[in-house]
Design a protein around this motif. Structure first.
Motif, short mmCIF file in Angstrom:
data_model
loop_
_atom_site.label_atom_id
_atom_site.label_comp_id
_atom_site.label_asym_id
_atom_site.label_seq_id
_atom_site.Cartn_x
_atom_site.Cartn_y
_atom_site.Cartn_z
N LEU A 1 -27.84 38.59 16.88
CA LEU A 1 -27.20 39.76 17.50
C LEU A 1 -27.24 39.54 19.02
O LEU A 1 -28.26 39.85 19.66
CB LEU A 1 -27.94 41.04 17.10
N PRO A 2 -26.17 39.00 19.59
CA PRO A 2 -26.20 38.58 20.99
C PRO A 2 -26.71 39.61 22.00
O PRO A 2 -27.54 39.27 22.84
CB PRO A 2 -24.75 38.19 21.27
N PRO A 3 -26.29 40.88 21.94
CA PRO A 3 -26.81 41.82 22.93
C PRO A 3 -28.32 42.03 22.84
O PRO A 3 -28.96 42.30 23.85
CB PRO A 3 -26.06 43.12 22.63
N CYS B 1 -22.47 41.26 27.74
CA CYS B 1 -22.68 40.66 26.43
C CYS B 1 -22.21 41.59 25.32
O CYS B 1 -21.59 41.15 24.34
CB CYS B 1 -24.15 40.29 26.24
N THR C 1 -19.25 40.73 22.72
CA THR C 1 -19.54 40.74 21.29
C THR C 1 -18.57 41.64 20.55
O THR C 1 -18.14 41.31 19.44
CB THR C 1 -20.99 41.20 21.04
N TYR D 1 -17.42 37.84 18.10
CA TYR D 1 -18.83 37.47 17.95
C TYR D 1 -19.16 36.18 18.71
O TYR D 1 -20.17 36.11 19.41
CB TYR D 1 -19.14 37.30 16.45
N GLY E 1 -19.66 36.45 22.49
CA GLY E 1 -20.93 37.11 22.76
C GLY E 1 -22.10 36.15 22.63
O GLY E 1 -23.02 36.15 23.44
N VAL E 2 -22.06 35.30 21.60
CA VAL E 2 -23.13 34.32 21.40
C VAL E 2 -23.13 33.29 22.51
O VAL E 2 -24.20 32.94 23.05
CB VAL E 2 -22.98 33.61 20.03
#
Length: 74
Positions: free
Chosen positions: A36-38, A54, A58, A62, A65-66
């Motif tokens: 979960l990037p954030p 971020c 995301t 996705y 964001g990563v």
């Protein structure tokens, strides 16, 4: 009965003490950033500018964001 003064001893900041991150901290943050990037960015920076960028990336996709989270954390 005598009262004993317990002075609080300063607690060392986590990590190397000079602002560097340990390998375990970075590894955990990257794992969070992949799942979960954030969340990975939030762990390091809190609710700062990096977190909101971020989160936006995301939502847009996705993978962006990563990528952003990995770049910011490394």
């Amino acid at each position: 009965m005598s009262s004993v003064d317990h002075e609080a001893t300063p607690v060392e900041s986590r990590g190397a003490g000079d602002g560097r991150r340990t390998g375990t901290e970075t590894c955990c943050e990257l794992l969070c950033a992949i799942l979960l990037p954030p969340l990975g960015v939030f762990v390091r920076y809190g609710c700062g500018f990096e977190f909101w960028i971020c989160l936006l990336l995301t939502f847009l996709g996705y993978i962006p964001g990563v990528i952003y989270a990995a770049c910011v954390l490394l």
